[in-house]
Every structure is written in C-alpha cells, then in structure tokens.
Scaffold this motif. Structure first.
Motif, PDB file in Angstrom:
ATOM      1  N   GLU A 114     -36.081  31.216 -25.878  1.00  0.00           N
ATOM      2  CA  GLU A 114     -37.472  31.172 -25.416  1.00  0.00           C
ATOM      3  C   GLU A 114     -37.790  29.792 -24.837  1.00  0.00           C
ATOM      4  O   GLU A 114     -38.438  29.689 -23.786  1.00  0.00           O
ATOM      5  CB  GLU A 114     -38.425  31.487 -26.572  1.00  0.00           C
ATOM      6  N   TYR A 115     -37.343  28.741 -25.508  1.00  0.00           N
ATOM      7  CA  TYR A 115     -37.549  27.382 -25.017  1.00  0.00           C
ATOM      8  C   TYR A 115     -36.882  27.201 -23.655  1.00  0.00           C
ATOM      9  O   TYR A 115     -37.491  26.660 -22.723  1.00  0.00           O
ATOM     10  CB  TYR A 115     -36.982  26.376 -26.031  1.00  0.00           C
ATOM     11  N   LYS A 117     -35.182  31.501 -30.681  1.00  0.00           N
ATOM     12  CA  LYS A 117     -36.144  30.417 -30.449  1.00  0.00           C
ATOM     13  C   LYS A 117     -35.675  29.526 -29.298  1.00  0.00           C
ATOM     14  O   LYS A 117     -36.467  29.139 -28.436  1.00  0.00           O
ATOM     15  CB  LYS A 117     -36.316  29.569 -31.715  1.00  0.00           C
ATOM     16  N   MET A 118     -34.400  29.179 -29.301  1.00  0.00           N
ATOM     17  CA  MET A 118     -33.869  28.300 -28.264  1.00  0.00           C
ATOM     18  C   MET A 118     -33.912  28.993 -26.901  1.00  0.00           C
ATOM     19  O   MET A 118     -34.227  28.363 -25.888  1.00  0.00           O
ATOM     20  CB  MET A 118     -32.440  27.887 -28.606  1.00  0.00           C
ATOM     21  N   ARG A 158     -38.769  28.796 -20.842  1.00  0.00           N
ATOM     22  CA  ARG A 158     -39.972  28.038 -20.462  1.00  0.00           C
ATOM     23  C   ARG A 158     -39.617  26.822 -19.611  1.00  0.00           C
ATOM     24  O   ARG A 158     -40.374  26.441 -18.727  1.00  0.00           O
ATOM     25  CB  ARG A 158     -40.744  27.591 -21.709  1.00  0.00           C
ATOM     26  N   GLN A 159     -38.484  26.200 -19.871  1.00  0.00           N
ATOM     27  CA  GLN A 159     -38.074  25.002 -19.136  1.00  0.00           C
ATOM     28  C   GLN A 159     -37.763  25.307 -17.679  1.00  0.00           C
ATOM     29  O   GLN A 159     -38.017  24.485 -16.808  1.00  0.00           O
ATOM     30  CB  GLN A 159     -36.860  24.341 -19.797  1.00  0.00           C
TER      31      GLN A 159
END
Length: 145
Positions: free
Chosen positions: A37-38, A34-35, A41-42
């Motif tokens: 993927e975040y 999850k991290m 995106r950043q």
C-alpha cells in the motif's frame, strides 16, 4: 498464454509464495500488504507479475530513482526477479524484463541497474542475454537487525 500485468493486493499471497521460492524464507504477508500500500502511494514502484491463466508464475520489481548528477535523469533499480522453478526456460523471465525495461524507457530513465548474487551463475547468463553488461563493480550490503 502468459500475461504480464501489475501485481494487485489480491496477488500478494501468491507473490509471497514466489518470494519464498526465491529467498528460502517466508514473507510476513500482513507486513507485505502494508508495504505494498505504501509503495502504491509513492508512485515510483512497479511490481509486475507473469500470469499463466490466473496463476502467478513470475515477478519483477522496478524502482524509479531520481538522480542529481549530470543531466539529473532518473534511473531504475531492478529487484526481486523470480520465475517459478516449475516454468523456467519458457521465456517468462524475458517477458518480465522487457516489460519493466519498457516502463523504465517510458519514464525516461537513463539506465537500469540490477545486482545478482555471485552464486547465481545461470541468472547471470540470462541477464547478459538481455543486454546487461557485467561491469565488474563491487557491491556492498549492510544489513540491520
């Protein structure tokens, strides 16, 4: 032959094993995914892997940080530098660090910064050979439970 390239979601399980070697505690792979993927995106996170054939043997993470001081140039923070015990002293760490430095220069970062635990004397020698200077700054951390 060692290849340096960005970590992909498919590499996270192997990266988790490397981080366990670095930190001594297992990563929560589901949360790691999850991290990751975040972070993708950043667009300011650069996680590189050193691959021996298809085997992940090292990694480094660079985070591009924006600054509001002076000419407002970005800088890069280096974290989670690891080369597996199995393949140390073969130039892999140097290749990783040079590649993350290349990325920082391409981003026009004014400087790169890293911190290393006081007890990691061998790592300090390695960083100094790469041109990092021990500026005798005091580092502080505040951990949250």
């Amino acid at each position: 032959m060692i290849t340096i390239k960005p970590i992909t979601p498919q590499d996270l399980s192997a990266l988790s094993q490397l981080y366990e070697e670095l930190m001594g505690v297992p990563s929560n792979v589901r949360q790691m995914q999850k991290m990751f993927e975040y972070m993708e995106r950043q667009g300011h996170y650069y996680v590189l892997g050193a691959f021996d054939q298809d085997q992940l043997v090292g990694s480094v993470m660079g985070i591009e940080c924006m600054d509001l001081v002076g000419s407002c140039e970005p800088f890069m923070v280096i974290e989670n530098v690891i080369v597996s015990d199995r393949v140390r002293r073969q130039g892999i760490g140097q290749k990783l660090m040079l590649q993350i430095e290349h990325i920082a220069r391409d981003l026009r970062c004014a400087y790169i910064i890293l911190v290393s635990g006081d007890q990691r004397k061998e790592a300090h020698i390695f960083y100094e050979k790469l041109g990092f200077k021990d500026e005798k700054v005091q580092g502080y951390r505040k951990h949250f439970n």
